[in-house]
Design a protein around this motif. Structure first.
Motif, PDB file in Angstrom:
ATOM      1  N   GLY A  12       0.804  -1.213   0.000  1.00  0.00           N
ATOM      2  CA  GLY A  12       0.000   0.000   0.000  1.00  0.00           C
ATOM      3  C   GLY A  12       0.836   1.262   0.000  1.00  0.00           C
ATOM      4  O   GLY A  12       2.072   1.217  -0.115  1.00  0.00           O
ATOM      5  N   SER A  13       0.153   2.396   0.149  1.00  0.00           N
ATOM      6  CA  SER A  13       0.803   3.704   0.077  1.00  0.00           C
ATOM      7  C   SER A  13       0.362   4.587   1.229  1.00  0.00           C
ATOM      8  O   SER A  13      -0.750   4.447   1.753  1.00  0.00           O
ATOM      9  CB  SER A  13       0.453   4.405  -1.241  1.00  0.00           C
ATOM     10  OG  SER A  13       0.893   3.663  -2.356  1.00  0.00           O
ATOM     11  N   LEU A  14       1.246   5.489   1.593  1.00  0.00           N
ATOM     12  CA  LEU A  14       0.948   6.553   2.546  1.00  0.00           C
ATOM     13  C   LEU A  14       1.683   7.814   2.105  1.00  0.00           C
ATOM     14  O   LEU A  14       2.744   7.726   1.459  1.00  0.00           O
ATOM     15  CB  LEU A  14       1.407   6.193   3.959  1.00  0.00           C
ATOM     16  CG  LEU A  14       0.574   5.230   4.785  1.00  0.00           C
ATOM     17  CD1 LEU A  14       1.291   4.902   6.097  1.00  0.00           C
ATOM     18  CD2 LEU A  14      -0.808   5.794   5.078  1.00  0.00           C
ATOM     19  N   ARG A  15       1.142   8.948   2.481  1.00  0.00           N
ATOM     20  CA  ARG A  15       1.804  10.218   2.207  1.00  0.00           C
ATOM     21  C   ARG A  15       1.992  10.968   3.514  1.00  0.00           C
ATOM     22  O   ARG A  15       1.014  11.301   4.185  1.00  0.00           O
ATOM     23  CB  ARG A  15       0.990  11.071   1.241  1.00  0.00           C
ATOM     24  CG  ARG A  15       1.712  12.330   0.777  1.00  0.00           C
ATOM     25  CD  ARG A  15       0.810  13.180  -0.069  1.00  0.00           C
ATOM     26  NE  ARG A  15       1.520  14.243  -0.770  1.00  0.00           N
ATOM     27  CZ  ARG A  15       1.060  15.477  -0.892  1.00  0.00           C
ATOM     28  NH1 ARG A  15      -0.098  15.808  -0.347  1.00  0.00           N
ATOM     29  NH2 ARG A  15       1.760  16.386  -1.557  1.00  0.00           N
ATOM     30  N   LEU A  16       3.251  11.203   3.869  1.00  0.00           N
ATOM     31  CA  LEU A  16       3.569  11.972   5.062  1.00  0.00           C
ATOM     32  C   LEU A  16       3.734  13.443   4.699  1.00  0.00           C
ATOM     33  O   LEU A  16       4.245  13.768   3.625  1.00  0.00           O
ATOM     34  CB  LEU A  16       4.845  11.465   5.712  1.00  0.00           C
ATOM     35  CG  LEU A  16       4.896   9.989   6.095  1.00  0.00           C
ATOM     36  CD1 LEU A  16       6.212   9.680   6.802  1.00  0.00           C
ATOM     37  CD2 LEU A  16       3.726   9.594   6.945  1.00  0.00           C
ATOM     38  N   SER A  17       3.315  14.299   5.615  1.00  0.00           N
ATOM     39  CA  SER A  17       3.495  15.743   5.448  1.00  0.00           C
ATOM     40  C   SER A  17       4.203  16.292   6.673  1.00  0.00           C
ATOM     41  O   SER A  17       4.048  15.778   7.781  1.00  0.00           O
ATOM     42  CB  SER A  17       2.145  16.439   5.297  1.00  0.00           C
ATOM     43  OG  SER A  17       1.445  15.968   4.175  1.00  0.00           O
ATOM     44  N   CYS A  18       4.960  17.348   6.450  1.00  0.00           N
ATOM     45  CA  CYS A  18       5.633  18.035   7.548  1.00  0.00           C
ATOM     46  C   CYS A  18       5.501  19.535   7.311  1.00  0.00           C
ATOM     47  O   CYS A  18       5.931  20.035   6.263  1.00  0.00           O
ATOM     48  CB  CYS A  18       7.096  17.642   7.629  1.00  0.00           C
ATOM     49  SG  CYS A  18       8.073  18.608   8.812  1.00  0.00           S
ATOM     50  N   ALA A  19       4.909  20.214   8.262  1.00  0.00           N
ATOM     51  CA  ALA A  19       4.755  21.664   8.178  1.00  0.00           C
ATOM     52  C   ALA A  19       5.691  22.318   9.186  1.00  0.00           C
ATOM     53  O   ALA A  19       5.624  22.029  10.381  1.00  0.00           O
ATOM     54  CB  ALA A  19       3.313  22.048   8.456  1.00  0.00           C
ATOM     55  N   ALA A  20       6.557  23.179   8.683  1.00  0.00           N
ATOM     56  CA  ALA A  20       7.521  23.870   9.539  1.00  0.00           C
ATOM     57  C   ALA A  20       7.091  25.311   9.748  1.00  0.00           C
ATOM     58  O   ALA A  20       6.589  25.961   8.822  1.00  0.00           O
ATOM     59  CB  ALA A  20       8.905  23.825   8.906  1.00  0.00           C
ATOM     60  N   SER A  21       7.289  25.805  10.941  1.00  0.00           N
ATOM     61  CA  SER A  21       6.894  27.179  11.253  1.00  0.00           C
ATOM     62  C   SER A  21       7.872  27.793  12.242  1.00  0.00           C
ATOM     63  O   SER A  21       8.686  27.106  12.854  1.00  0.00           O
ATOM     64  CB  SER A  21       5.477  27.205  11.815  1.00  0.00           C
ATOM     65  OG  SER A  21       5.408  26.466  13.017  1.00  0.00           O
ATOM     66  N   GLY A  22       7.787  29.091  12.403  1.00  0.00           N
ATOM     67  CA  GLY A  22       8.603  29.784  13.393  1.00  0.00           C
ATOM     68  C   GLY A  22       9.816  30.502  12.816  1.00  0.00           C
ATOM     69  O   GLY A  22      10.465  31.279  13.519  1.00  0.00           O
ATOM     70  N   ARG A  23      10.158  30.212  11.577  1.00  0.00           N
ATOM     71  CA  ARG A  23      11.262  30.890  10.892  1.00  0.00           C
ATOM     72  C   ARG A  23      11.195  30.518   9.417  1.00  0.00           C
ATOM     73  O   ARG A  23      10.413  29.678   9.008  1.00  0.00           O
ATOM     74  CB  ARG A  23      12.607  30.477  11.476  1.00  0.00           C
ATOM     75  CG  ARG A  23      12.971  29.016  11.286  1.00  0.00           C
ATOM     76  CD  ARG A  23      14.455  28.776  11.478  1.00  0.00           C
ATOM     77  NE  ARG A  23      15.218  29.590  10.565  1.00  0.00           N
ATOM     78  CZ  ARG A  23      16.338  30.225  10.926  1.00  0.00           C
ATOM     79  NH1 ARG A  23      16.811  30.125  12.151  1.00  0.00           N
ATOM     80  NH2 ARG A  23      16.990  30.940  10.036  1.00  0.00           N
ATOM     81  N   SER A  24      12.038  31.139   8.619  1.00  0.00           N
ATOM     82  CA  SER A  24      12.117  30.772   7.210  1.00  0.00           C
ATOM     83  C   SER A  24      12.981  29.532   7.035  1.00  0.00           C
ATOM     84  O   SER A  24      14.070  29.439   7.608  1.00  0.00           O
ATOM     85  CB  SER A  24      12.723  31.921   6.397  1.00  0.00           C
ATOM     86  OG  SER A  24      12.990  31.502   5.080  1.00  0.00           O
TER      87      SER A  24
END
Length: 118
Positions: A16-28
């Motif tokens: 099967g398949s999965l899609r991971l996401s990562c959202a970064a914040s607090g600086r560029s």
């Protein structure tokens, strides 16, 4: 406050398949490499994949041809598309950001569990 927040983990059958996401914040993060490590029970954390600020990509041999890393237009989001998953891909997956080609990690996410059943 800098934060890396992962999402998208879960339980999936082999193949099967999965899609991971990562959202970064607090600086560029536009100048950072961003990527993924994983840690299976009883094993050391290992590199999975990374993407440079200009879009270059790197993969561990164990995931080449199955996983695809990409980065959002704003450079503060990174994705990991995981296809043809195997039970040996079971691990906690960690998002990471680095100014030093992933040899020294400046920021870590909290991790997301991926479990692949046989």
């Amino acid at each position: 406050q800098v934060q890396l927040v992962e999402s998208g983990g879960g339980l999936v059958q082999a193949g099967g398949s999965l899609r991971l996401s990562c959202a970064a914040s607090g600086r560029s993060f536009s100048s950072y490499y961003m990527g993924w490590f994983r840690q299976a029970p009883g094993k050391e954390r290992e590199f999975v994949s990374a993407v440079t600020w200009s879009g270059g990509t790197y993969y561990a041999d164990s995931v080449k041809g199955r996983f695809t890393i990409s980065r959002g237009d704003a450079k503060n989001t990174v994705y990991l598309q995981m296809n043809s998953l195997k039970p040996e891909d079971t691990a906690v997956y960690y998002c990471a950001a680095s100014l030093a080609t992933m040899t020294k990690i400046d920021y870590w996410g909290q991790g997301t569990q991926v479990t692949v059943s046989s």
